[in-house]
Design an enzyme around this catalytic site. Structure first.
Site, PDB file in Angstrom:
ATOM      1  N   PRO A   2     -23.273   7.088  15.316  1.00  0.00           N
ATOM      2  CA  PRO A   2     -22.240   7.825  14.614  1.00  0.00           C
ATOM      3  C   PRO A   2     -22.371   7.768  13.105  1.00  0.00           C
ATOM      4  O   PRO A   2     -21.859   6.867  12.460  1.00  0.00           O
ATOM      5  CB  PRO A   2     -20.948   7.135  15.066  1.00  0.00           C
ATOM      6  CG  PRO A   2     -21.365   5.784  15.556  1.00  0.00           C
ATOM      7  CD  PRO A   2     -22.832   5.731  15.638  1.00  0.00           C
ATOM      8  N   GLU A   3     -23.073   8.703  12.561  1.00  0.00           N
ATOM      9  CA  GLU A   3     -22.957   8.968  11.127  1.00  0.00           C
ATOM     10  C   GLU A   3     -21.960  10.114  11.012  1.00  0.00           C
ATOM     11  O   GLU A   3     -21.533  10.662  12.031  1.00  0.00           O
ATOM     12  CB  GLU A   3     -24.321   9.399  10.558  1.00  0.00           C
ATOM     13  CG  GLU A   3     -25.333   8.282  10.533  1.00  0.00           C
ATOM     14  CD  GLU A   3     -25.621   7.763   9.130  1.00  0.00           C
ATOM     15  OE1 GLU A   3     -25.176   8.416   8.166  1.00  0.00           O
ATOM     16  OE2 GLU A   3     -26.274   6.727   9.006  1.00  0.00           O
TER      17      GLU A   3
END
Length: 276
Positions: A2-3
């Site tokens: 999760p960026e």
DNA sequence: CCCAAGACCTGGCGGC
DNA sequence: TGCCGCCAGGTCTTGG
């Protein structure tokens, strides 16, 4: 993975399945995430209608209203290893499937997070009042985030510019991958003191941050279908990374060997020739 | 206030 | 094959 682009991709992927739906049941299998899932979360959520899914930095927000008034907000964070999928309500849960939010369509939003650095929290009223969100920096893809802002915040700072960039109180959503990539594209060495970079170079850096994030979100659209379909492939933007994960390999721009160092305990790769 | 390091937790990988 | 150390997309907390 999760960026910010991944979180935004997730948001776009799950929203159509949840919008307008009423929450029928909430199943908590493992409440110990970064912080405990509130014991009363099932009661707080049950019967609520989901209107929309918002994003602030890497948080996903589900605000609930009652007679037009903000009543409470569910905050979700994916940490390092979290992901969200749409599944059939009641389908068999795998290891690390910690939370299901079932809706009246027969589907459910399922949180999977092996390392449990993620979070599911409840904030009465609007999400912005939560202490985790109250002091966050601007969204990187808005006009409020520009070179002058970054430059001003950097005055007097001796920390490496990469560490500075990854501080969510300065700007949200710039994680290790995109910090590396944007600094390369802007020609700035990641270990340079944040306070010793000229305004013009910050303007260039902001352009590159926006460019790389926007490009990745665009490609997330492809990842999106896999994501919602339950396939969850590694991000396909990966193929286009210029420095991240490429230490020891030749710079795509000049051919010099890329340097691999640790800055702020995070792996950092840069080109000693292209980045000053 | 700023900064660096530690903490949280599991799984995958390379080396022996 | 087994065990060990190291590494991983985040970010809050602590101590100087």
């Amino acid at each position: 993975m999760p960026e910010l682009p991944e979180v935004e991709t997730t948001r776009r992927g799950i929203e159509p399945h949840l919008q307008g739906r009423r929450i029928s049941r909430v199943v908590v299998r493992h409440p110990m995430l970064r912080w405990p899932i509130p014991a009363d979360l099932p009661q707080l959520l049950s019967g609520q209608r989901i209107e929309q899914i918002e994003r602030r930095g890497k948080y996903l927000l589900l605000p609930f209203r009652e007679a037009g008034r903000a009543q409470g907000t569910l905050l979700l964070h994916l940490g390092m290893s979290g992901s969200l999928r749409i599944v059939a309500a009641g389908s068999a849960a795998a290891k690390h499937d910690h939370l299901d939010i079932e809706v009246d369509s027969g589907q459910a939003l399922r949180l999977h997070d092996p390392r449990r650095f993620g979070a599911a929290l409840w904030q009465p009223g609007a999400a912005g009042e939560h202490e985790l969100l109250a002091d966050l920096g601007p969204e990187p893809l808005t006009e409020a985030f520009d070179g002058r802002y970054l430059w001003e915040r950097a005055r007097g700072r001796s920390a490496p510019v990469k560490t500075f960039l990854m501080d969510s109180h300065i700007v949200v959503g710039v994680g290790n991958i995109y910090a590396n990539e944007a600094l390369f594209s802007a020609g700035i060495r990641p270990d340079r003191a944040a306070g010793r970079i000229a305004l013009a170079r910050y303007e260039r850096l902001v352009d590159e941050i926006k460019r790389v994030l926007a490009r990745s979100i665009k490609q997330g659209g492809t990842t999106l279908r896999d994501f919602v379909g339950g396939d969850g492939k590694p991000g396909y933007f990966q193929q286009q990374l210029l420095v991240y994960g490429r230490g020891g390999e030749p710079c795509r721009q000049c051919g010099a060997v890329l340097i691999d160092v640790r800055i702020g305990q995070r792996s950092t790769v840069y080109c000693p020739h292209c980045q000053r």
